[in-house]
Motif scaffolding. Sequence first.
Motif, PDB file in Angstrom:
ATOM      1  N   ALA A   1      11.462 -55.698 -11.250  1.00 36.80           N
ATOM      2  CA  ALA A   1      12.216 -54.446 -11.139  1.00 36.80           C
ATOM      3  C   ALA A   1      11.868 -53.498 -12.284  1.00 36.80           C
ATOM      4  O   ALA A   1      11.724 -52.280 -12.084  1.00 36.80           O
ATOM      5  N   LEU A   2      11.717 -54.058 -13.468  1.00 39.37           N
ATOM      6  CA  LEU A   2      11.355 -53.234 -14.619  1.00 39.37           C
ATOM      7  C   LEU A   2       9.924 -52.702 -14.488  1.00 39.37           C
ATOM      8  O   LEU A   2       9.637 -51.556 -14.836  1.00 39.37           O
ATOM      9  N   ASP A   3       9.024 -53.535 -13.956  1.00 44.88           N
ATOM     10  CA  ASP A   3       7.645 -53.087 -13.739  1.00 44.88           C
ATOM     11  C   ASP A   3       7.598 -51.969 -12.696  1.00 44.88           C
ATOM     12  O   ASP A   3       6.827 -51.019 -12.827  1.00 44.88           O
ATOM     13  N   VAL A   4       8.400 -52.110 -11.658  1.00 46.93           N
ATOM     14  CA  VAL A   4       8.471 -51.053 -10.637  1.00 46.93           C
ATOM     15  C   VAL A   4       8.962 -49.746 -11.265  1.00 46.93           C
ATOM     16  O   VAL A   4       8.440 -48.668 -10.986  1.00 46.93           O
ATOM     17  N   ARG A   5       9.964 -49.883 -12.132  1.00 47.82           N
ATOM     18  CA  ARG A   5      10.484 -48.678 -12.787  1.00 47.82           C
ATOM     19  C   ARG A   5       9.419 -48.032 -13.663  1.00 47.82           C
ATOM     20  O   ARG A   5       9.275 -46.802 -13.682  1.00 47.82           O
ATOM     21  N   LEU A   6       8.631 -48.843 -14.367  1.00 52.19           N
ATOM     22  CA  LEU A   6       7.547 -48.298 -15.187  1.00 52.19           C
ATOM     23  C   LEU A   6       6.493 -47.616 -14.316  1.00 52.19           C
ATOM     24  O   LEU A   6       5.959 -46.566 -14.694  1.00 52.19           O
ATOM     25  N   GLN A   7       6.215 -48.190 -13.159  1.00 55.08           N
ATOM     26  CA  GLN A   7       5.277 -47.562 -12.221  1.00 55.08           C
ATOM     27  C   GLN A   7       5.831 -46.221 -11.735  1.00 55.08           C
ATOM     28  O   GLN A   7       5.087 -45.239 -11.622  1.00 55.08           O
ATOM     29  N   GLN A   8       7.113 -46.202 -11.441  1.00 55.98           N
ATOM     30  CA  GLN A   8       7.740 -44.963 -10.972  1.00 55.98           C
ATOM     31  C   GLN A   8       7.683 -43.880 -12.042  1.00 55.98           C
ATOM     32  O   GLN A   8       7.406 -42.710 -11.745  1.00 55.98           O
ATOM     33  N   LEU A   9       7.925 -44.284 -13.270  1.00 56.62           N
ATOM     34  CA  LEU A   9       7.887 -43.321 -14.371  1.00 56.62           C
ATOM     35  C   LEU A   9       6.469 -42.794 -14.584  1.00 56.62           C
ATOM     36  O   LEU A   9       6.277 -41.593 -14.836  1.00 56.62           O
ATOM     37  N   ALA A  10       5.476 -43.688 -14.483  1.00 61.24           N
ATOM     38  CA  ALA A  10       4.083 -43.260 -14.632  1.00 61.24           C
ATOM     39  C   ALA A  10       3.700 -42.292 -13.518  1.00 61.24           C
ATOM     40  O   ALA A  10       3.014 -41.276 -13.754  1.00 61.24           O
ATOM     41  N   HIS A  11       4.148 -42.598 -12.297  1.00 67.84           N
ATOM     42  CA  HIS A  11       3.867 -41.707 -11.163  1.00 67.84           C
ATOM     43  C   HIS A  11       4.555 -40.360 -11.353  1.00 67.84           C
ATOM     44  O   HIS A  11       3.969 -39.303 -11.080  1.00 67.84           O
ATOM     45  N   LYS A  12       5.797 -40.420 -11.818  1.00 63.88           N
ATOM     46  CA  LYS A  12       6.545 -39.181 -12.055  1.00 63.88           C
ATOM     47  C   LYS A  12       5.845 -38.322 -13.098  1.00 63.88           C
ATOM     48  O   LYS A  12       5.754 -37.099 -12.965  1.00 63.88           O
ATOM     49  N   ARG A  13       5.322 -38.982 -14.137  1.00 65.31           N
ATOM     50  CA  ARG A  13       4.616 -38.259 -15.209  1.00 65.31           C
ATOM     51  C   ARG A  13       3.357 -37.579 -14.667  1.00 65.31           C
ATOM     52  O   ARG A  13       3.045 -36.450 -15.016  1.00 65.31           O
ATOM     53  N   ARG A  14       2.627 -38.305 -13.803  1.00 65.51           N
ATOM     54  CA  ARG A  14       1.405 -37.733 -13.223  1.00 65.51           C
ATOM     55  C   ARG A  14       1.695 -36.648 -12.199  1.00 65.51           C
ATOM     56  O   ARG A  14       0.843 -35.778 -11.970  1.00 65.51           O
ATOM     57  N   SER A  15       2.882 -36.715 -11.585  1.00 67.59           N
ATOM     58  CA  SER A  15       3.169 -35.838 -10.449  1.00 67.59           C
ATOM     59  C   SER A  15       4.106 -34.684 -10.784  1.00 67.59           C
ATOM     60  O   SER A  15       4.644 -34.047  -9.872  1.00 67.59           O
ATOM     61  N   LEU A  16       4.314 -34.428 -12.046  1.00 64.77           N
ATOM     62  CA  LEU A  16       5.192 -33.312 -12.421  1.00 64.77           C
ATOM     63  C   LEU A  16       4.697 -32.016 -11.784  1.00 64.77           C
ATOM     64  O   LEU A  16       3.494 -31.723 -11.794  1.00 64.77           O
ATOM     65  N   PRO A  17       5.596 -31.214 -11.221  1.00 58.34           N
ATOM     66  CA  PRO A  17       5.172 -29.954 -10.591  1.00 58.34           C
ATOM     67  C   PRO A  17       4.496 -29.005 -11.566  1.00 58.34           C
ATOM     68  O   PRO A  17       3.700 -28.153 -11.165  1.00 58.34           O
ATOM     69  N   GLU A  18       4.792 -29.175 -12.851  1.00 58.06           N
ATOM     70  CA  GLU A  18       4.174 -28.306 -13.860  1.00 58.06           C
ATOM     71  C   GLU A  18       2.659 -28.483 -13.927  1.00 58.06           C
ATOM     72  O   GLU A  18       1.942 -27.558 -14.314  1.00 58.06           O
ATOM     73  N   HIS A  19       2.161 -29.681 -13.536  1.00 53.46           N
ATOM     74  CA  HIS A  19       0.710 -29.898 -13.571  1.00 53.46           C
ATOM     75  C   HIS A  19      -0.004 -28.905 -12.660  1.00 53.46           C
ATOM     76  O   HIS A  19      -0.953 -28.234 -13.066  1.00 53.46           O
ATOM     77  N   ALA A  20       0.455 -28.830 -11.408  1.00 55.80           N
ATOM     78  CA  ALA A  20      -0.161 -27.919 -10.436  1.00 55.80           C
ATOM     79  C   ALA A  20       0.064 -26.469 -10.854  1.00 55.80           C
ATOM     80  O   ALA A  20      -0.822 -25.618 -10.694  1.00 55.80           O
ATOM     81  N   GLU A  21       1.246 -26.203 -11.399  1.00 52.10           N
ATOM     82  CA  GLU A  21       1.559 -24.833 -11.837  1.00 52.10           C
ATOM     83  C   GLU A  21       0.621 -24.405 -12.956  1.00 52.10           C
ATOM     84  O   GLU A  21       0.050 -23.300 -12.924  1.00 52.10           O
TER      85      GLU A  21
END
Length: 247
Positions: free
Chosen positions: A16-36
């Motif tokens: 569960a903790l590893d999944v959360r770390l994966q989610q956080l890494a994905h969230k970091r890569r997928s921030l809308p500010e990147h495309a902006e």
Amino acid sequence: MNAEPADQIRLLDVQALDVRLQQLAHKRRSLPEHAEIESLTKDLTQLRDLLVAAQTEESDCAREQTKAEQDVDQVRQRAARDQQRLDSGAITSPKDLENLQREIASLAKRQGDLEDVVLEVMERRESAQERVAELTERVSSVQSKIDDATGRRDAAYEEIDGEAATVTKEREVVAGSVPADLLKLYEKLREQQGGIGAAKLYQRTCQGCRQELSITDINDIRAAAPDTVVRCENCRRILVRTAESGL
């Protein structure tokens, strides 16, 4: 492989903790500010190119205007000298007077033509200056938007990284309580199976691949000792038995 049921349960906590770390890494890569930021940066590059072109045009016009004004000044000075000669009365020959008057008239026309050139260049330069001012303002505006988006991205980074650091520490503690051989198998499977190495057996369904196990597999698991580490026959992930497994 054998492991105490409690250790297997803790393996789910690690997962569960590893999944959360994966989610956080994905969230970091997928921030809308990147495309902006990427889109704005492209706009800024184009605007800067246009600004350089406008500045170059204005600079060229400035040199052209200076040259044209110098040409006008040279013709004006020459005409003034000829007019002084004409007014001085030093020239008495009718032919020389006629030639001088003709030259003065020619210089006047030449001066007029050159002054028209100066005006035309000044108009182009003024247009280029206006373009430079407009593009400078647009560059500044887009840069401000980039700065704002970068600030928002960095703030999101700080929040995400802070949570990731907390989760990582918690993961170290929980993983430290799991037997080394079980954890090693889990890590190997997690790498092979897209980040999921262990899954709960819930109502006879593997929560890793979401496939319901066959009656034969369920019977084999039911017959296995509580400390036996069982695997899903479909995805080969570690299956962790709980009171909700439907056995």
